[in-house]
Design a protein around this motif. Structure first.
Motif, PDB file in Angstrom:
ATOM      1  N   THR A  55       0.807  -1.223   0.000  1.00 34.59           N
ATOM      2  CA  THR A  55       0.000   0.000   0.000  1.00 34.59           C
ATOM      3  C   THR A  55       0.837   1.269   0.000  1.00 34.59           C
ATOM      4  OG1 THR A  55      -0.166   0.005   2.422  1.00 34.59           O
ATOM      5  CG2 THR A  55      -1.898  -1.177   1.203  1.00 34.59           C
ATOM      6  N   ASP A  78       0.499  10.352  -3.454  1.00 31.64           N
ATOM      7  CA  ASP A  78       0.058  10.575  -2.082  1.00 31.64           C
ATOM      8  C   ASP A  78       1.204  11.072  -1.200  1.00 31.64           C
ATOM      9  OD1 ASP A  78      -2.430   9.688  -2.811  1.00 31.64           O
ATOM     10  OD2 ASP A  78      -2.234   7.724  -1.867  1.00 31.64           O
ATOM     11  N   GLY A  80       2.110  11.077   2.987  1.00 32.22           N
ATOM     12  CA  GLY A  80       1.622  10.518   4.238  1.00 32.22           C
ATOM     13  C   GLY A  80       2.632  10.579   5.353  1.00 32.22           C
ATOM     14  N   HIS A 101      -2.410  11.822   3.742  1.00 28.56           N
ATOM     15  CA  HIS A 101      -2.830  10.914   4.802  1.00 28.56           C
ATOM     16  C   HIS A 101      -1.975  11.205   6.029  1.00 28.56           C
ATOM     17  CE1 HIS A 101      -5.425   8.423   2.273  1.00 28.56           C
ATOM     18  NE2 HIS A 101      -4.510   8.556   1.327  1.00 28.56           N
ATOM     19  N   ASP A 104      -3.373   8.536   9.783  1.00 28.52           N
ATOM     20  CA  ASP A 104      -4.595   7.765   9.609  1.00 28.52           C
ATOM     21  C   ASP A 104      -4.254   6.297   9.330  1.00 28.52           C
ATOM     22  OD1 ASP A 104      -3.763   7.726   6.956  1.00 28.52           O
ATOM     23  OD2 ASP A 104      -5.439   8.932   6.198  1.00 28.52           O
ATOM     24  N   VAL A 106      -4.570   4.578   6.641  1.00 26.98           N
ATOM     25  CA  VAL A 106      -3.912   4.364   5.353  1.00 26.98           C
ATOM     26  C   VAL A 106      -2.405   4.568   5.486  1.00 26.98           C
ATOM     27  CG1 VAL A 106      -3.701   5.223   2.979  1.00 26.98           C
ATOM     28  CG2 VAL A 106      -5.963   4.990   4.030  1.00 26.98           C
ATOM     29  N   GLN A 109      -0.730   1.695   7.578  1.00 31.44           N
ATOM     30  CA  GLN A 109      -0.521   0.463   6.823  1.00 31.44           C
ATOM     31  C   GLN A 109       0.591   0.624   5.795  1.00 31.44           C
ATOM     32  OE1 GLN A 109      -1.990  -2.682   7.277  1.00 31.44           O
ATOM     33  NE2 GLN A 109      -0.251  -3.166   5.946  1.00 31.44           N
ATOM     34  N   ALA A 110       0.651   1.800   5.164  1.00 25.49           N
ATOM     35  CA  ALA A 110       1.705   2.057   4.183  1.00 25.49           C
ATOM     36  C   ALA A 110       3.081   2.005   4.831  1.00 25.49           C
ATOM     37  CB  ALA A 110       1.478   3.409   3.505  1.00 25.49           C
TER      38      ALA A 110
END
Length: 202
Positions: A55, A78, A80, A101, A104, A106, A109-110
């Protein structure tokens, strides 16, 4: 990190990424986090599979604690940060074709997937030892390693030899330093999304 095949992947122990000559975007995190003349083409001993980023793939900038930008950087993809939540310098920096992001699920997990990808790239073998400066070299697909810092002055040419799925992995024991106007030239079907830079520090 760049999504799709538009850019190579820089995976560092501190998740630090510099972007654009006119501006600067830097992401930092706690330790787990690219000339004519002489041409040298080592023969790759075995085809390498791609490094899976899960991800983390769509992220152009991904950090663990802070993302700091100065100047008019333009990030495509993106942005993050997790578990930290500090993002500064946007604007004047811009995030195009992506989403921010911040602390959060997302981004969390990334970060986890990025750690997995970093460890994968760091453990790849067999390796070919390269000089500390890649400038002026032409390289075949494979895994290249410098025990300490790795640099690029001028142009390094990556030749996929007709295989668009060819993978290039660069393992730098400490730093990756690119000179102003340095270039990674892709020939023979090489794609930027199959080029990975695993960097020990920054």
């Amino acid at each position: 990190f760049s999504s799709g095949c538009s850019g190579g992947r820089v995976v560092t122990a501190t998740h630090r990424r510099r972007l654009s000559p006119s501006g600067l975007a830097m992401a930092t995190a706690a330790a787990v986090v690219l000339i004519s003349g002489f041409a040298w083409t080592p023969v790759a001993s075995a085809a390498q599979p791609t490094v899976g980023l899960g991800t983390a793939t769509p992220f152009a900038v991904l950090a663990g604690t802070t993302v700091t930008n100065t100047g008019p950087s333009v990030i495509s993809g993106d942005l993050g940060v997790s578990p930290g939540s500090a993002v500064t310098g946007f604007p004047p920096g811009q995030v195009n074709n992506g989403t921010q992001h911040v602390a959060d699920a997302v981004a969390l997990q990334a970060e986890s997937d990025l750690t997995t990808g970093y460890n994968d790239a760091a453990g790849r073998t067999p390796v070919t030892t390269v000089s500390t400066d890649l400038g002026g070299q032409t390289l075949a697909p494979g895994v290249y390693q410098a025990a300490s810092g790795l640099g690029l002055t001028g142009t390094v040419t990556l030749n996929a030899q007709g295989d668009p799925n060819a993978v290039f992995i660069f393992q730098a024991g400490s730093t990756l330093t690119t000179a102003s106007s340095s270039t990674v030239a892709l020939i023979g079907g090489a794609q930027a999304c199959n080029v990975f830079w695993q960097v020990g520090s920054s």
